[in-house]
Design an enzyme around this catalytic site. Structure first.
Site, mmCIF file in Angstrom:
data_model
loop_
_atom_site.group_PDB
_atom_site.id
_atom_site.type_symbol
_atom_site.label_atom_id
_atom_site.label_comp_id
_atom_site.label_asym_id
_atom_site.label_seq_id
_atom_site.Cartn_x
_atom_site.Cartn_y
_atom_site.Cartn_z
ATOM 1 N N SER A 133 0.559 -11.301 17.795
ATOM 2 C CA SER A 133 0.032 -10.780 16.852
ATOM 3 C C SER A 133 -0.763 -9.355 17.025
ATOM 4 O O SER A 133 -0.867 -8.556 15.853
ATOM 5 C CB SER A 133 -0.689 -11.761 16.029
ATOM 6 O OG SER A 133 -1.999 -12.020 16.513
ATOM 7 N N LYS A 187 -8.724 -4.587 16.824
ATOM 8 C CA LYS A 187 -7.530 -5.320 16.161
ATOM 9 C C LYS A 187 -8.209 -5.490 14.713
ATOM 10 O O LYS A 187 -9.613 -5.954 14.583
ATOM 11 C CB LYS A 187 -7.413 -6.612 16.788
ATOM 12 C CG LYS A 187 -6.172 -7.582 16.211
ATOM 13 C CD LYS A 187 -5.862 -8.661 16.765
ATOM 14 C CE LYS A 187 -4.772 -9.456 16.473
ATOM 15 N NZ LYS A 187 -4.376 -10.708 17.241
ATOM 16 N N SER A 243 -0.997 -13.799 21.909
ATOM 17 C CA SER A 243 -1.183 -12.614 21.063
ATOM 18 C C SER A 243 -1.717 -11.357 21.703
ATOM 19 O O SER A 243 -1.466 -10.139 21.169
ATOM 20 C CB SER A 243 -1.928 -12.828 19.993
ATOM 21 O OG SER A 243 -1.035 -13.415 18.664
HETATM 22 N N1 GLN Z 1 2.641 -16.279 18.082
HETATM 23 C C1 GLN Z 1 1.756 -17.435 18.176
HETATM 24 C C2 GLN Z 1 1.515 -17.580 16.805
HETATM 25 O O1 GLN Z 1 2.191 -17.203 15.798
HETATM 26 C C3 GLN Z 1 0.318 -16.725 18.809
HETATM 27 C C4 GLN Z 1 -0.429 -16.230 17.761
HETATM 28 C C5 GLN Z 1 -1.729 -15.809 18.396
HETATM 29 O O2 GLN Z 1 -1.973 -15.637 19.657
HETATM 30 N N2 GLN Z 1 -2.719 -15.220 17.774
HETATM 31 O O3 GLN Z 1 0.765 -18.624 16.361
#
Ligand code: GLN
Length: 485
Positions: A154, A79, A178
């Site tokens: 994400s 990532k 995410s």
């Molecule tokens: N969807 C969540 C957010 O937008 C989780 C993001 C994540 O785990 N990095 O904060």
């Protein structure tokens, strides 16, 4: 043989029997990337040259009769918020679009030490803020099962790359779901380890008390192999736990007899797509038929999880993202006036809309006049949420739930409604607030789209998660289905 469909442990057998070479494997994965990535758009940066050099070094070791690890020669996608020495690391943001780190994250060093090859850097929502990949400053990654839909976020690029055969395994980060949510949307295994189990050194911070790096893989065995490589204490991360090293593959037993599994009723209510809920119920019945005891239970503070998460995460983000000022990192807007003007223009142009929204929210919650009312209160509620899990784990070895209320949604569907997007995190965020390990494993399909089952465990009990997931996998065949690309 389609090498890009194999798991790391299957490939390892072929490598040590010298039926294929690591070079051949890496070339096959590159050919696959070339063939599918214009449709999937998982990769921001491809590192074929470096991967081939690494692969040749592994081939040499094998031909010299040296013992190699199960990840030796295996192409892994990283990532793009995880630092890689000499390879651009953007965090999906315009403000870091020219940033090349002078060091690698601990997890990357560990993978390289295990002989893995780095296939490239994959897309994410900007600074890991989002649930769909659409917040990337560069492009939106697509779901390999249906390219008109999101891969989740994400870590959408990490999940899509593995599902599409454009990497064998990958790394993502999970602050509020995410890893698990994109794993669910793309039909692969994804695990958020216990907070502190994996070093965060070299992970570009979003919300430091919630962030955790973890693996994506095509099956549970590969997930365990990835954990073997990346877990462990790191003096460079002050929140890294001092646990003993263990072999996670020792938990891969086809046996759940006697395990007590709880299903939080708050995760099975209205708002969860009935087809998704039916698959989770089917999975409960399956595990019951294999000898586990499954009961409904309760996590009574679940209603407060979303506001608590979105306050704490954004408060931490507003502080973490203060460093992007055009001076030390990344892009600076040129032709500005004094230093304040330079800061303002750099940040206005460098950050996308969602990141700005979150910096504003976090700054507001931390302002002296609001601190007690919002931030401090959220910290107190976080303790209550954690206590829910502590109580549940007195009675159950593991909790089961959906990962996401729905299957992958169409690109664009939630972009104008941030609240709808935040609501899709309802089943995953509490696990981060409580610091527990969580795993997503494929448990079926709705309308041709994969659905993930979430397993939540006690802190540092990744072993029971792996054992249960492995048993489920051995007795189902969802993980053997591939998108038709
Ligand atoms: N969807 C969540 C957010 O937008 C989780 C993001 C994540 O785990 N990095 O904060």
């Amino acid at each position: 043989m389609q090498l890009f469909l194999l798991t790391a442990h299957e490939i390892h057998e072929l490598l040590i029997k010298k039926e294929i070479s690591a070079e051949e494997l890496n070339k096959a994965i590159y050919a696959r990337i070339e063939a599918v990535d214009d449709r999937i758009q998982a990769y921001i940066t491809r590192t074929a040259g470096k991967a081939l050099d690494q692969a040749r070094a592994v081939d040499k070791q094998i031909s010299n009769g040296e013992k190699v690890t199960p990840l030796a020669g295996i192409p892994i996608a990283i990532k793009d918020n995880i630092c890689t020495d000499g390879i651009k690391t953007t965090a999906g943001s315009k403000i870091l679009s020219n940033y090349t780190p002078p060091y690698s994250a601990t997890v990357v060093k560990k993978l390289e030490a295990a002989g893995a090859t780095i296939a490239g850097k994959v897309n994410l929502d900007e600074f890991a803020m989002g649930s769909s990949n659409e917040n990337s400053a560069f492009f939106a990654t697509r779901n390999p099962w249906d390219t008109s839909r999101v891969p989740g976020g994400s870590s959408g690029g990490s999940a899509a790359a593995v599902a599409a055969g454009a990497a064998v395994c990958s790394l993502g980060s999970d602050t509020g779901g995410s890893i698990r949510q994109p794993a669910s949307f793309c039909g692969v295994v994804g695990m958020k380890p216990t907070y502190g189990a994996v070093s965060r050194y070299g992970l570009i911070a979003y919300a430091s008390s919630l962030d955790q790096i973890g693996p994506f893989a095509r099956d549970v065995t590969d997930c365990a192999l990835m954990l073997n490589a990346i877990c462990g204490h790191d003096p460079l991360d002050s929140t890294s736990a001092k646990q003993r090293a263990m072999d996670y593959t020792s938990f891969l037993k086809d046996d759940v007899r006697g395990l007590k599994l709880g299903v939080p009723e708050e995760y099975m209510v209205e708002g969860i797509d009935p087809d998704v809920r039916d698959l989770v119920i089917k999975a409960m019945e399956k595990l019951e038929s294999l000898g586990a005891v499954v009961e409904y239970t309760t996590l009574p503070h679940t209603d407060y999880a979303l506001p608590t998460y979105y306050l704490i995460a954004q408060a931490e983000a507003s502080s973490n993202l203060a460093r992007y000022d055009g001076v030390r990192y990344g892009v600076r807007t040129e032709g500005t006036g004094d230093v304040m003007d330079m800061f303002m223009k750099t940040r206005s142009e460098g950050f996308g809309a969602e990141v700005k929204r979150r910096i504003l929210l976090g700054t507001y919650a931390l302002a002296a006049a609001n601190y007690d009312h919002y931030y401090l209160k959220a910290l107190k509620v976080r303790t209550l949420i954690k206590e829910d899990f502590v109580q549940a784990f007195k009675r159950y070895d593991l909790l089961l739930s959906p990962v996401s209320p729905t299957t992958a949604f169409p690109i664009g569907e939630k972009m104008d409604d941030p609240l709808q997007m935040y609501l899709s995190d309802i089943c995953t965020i509490s696990v981060n607030l409580a610091g527990m390990p969580g795993l997503s494993i494929p448990c079926g399909f709705v309308g041709g789209l994969p659905v993930g089952l979430q397993l939540i465990g006690r802190p540092f009990d990744e072993g029971t998660l792996l054992r249960t997931a492995y048993t489920f996998e051995q007795n189902t065949d969802y993980h053997k289905q591939y998108p038709d690309l």
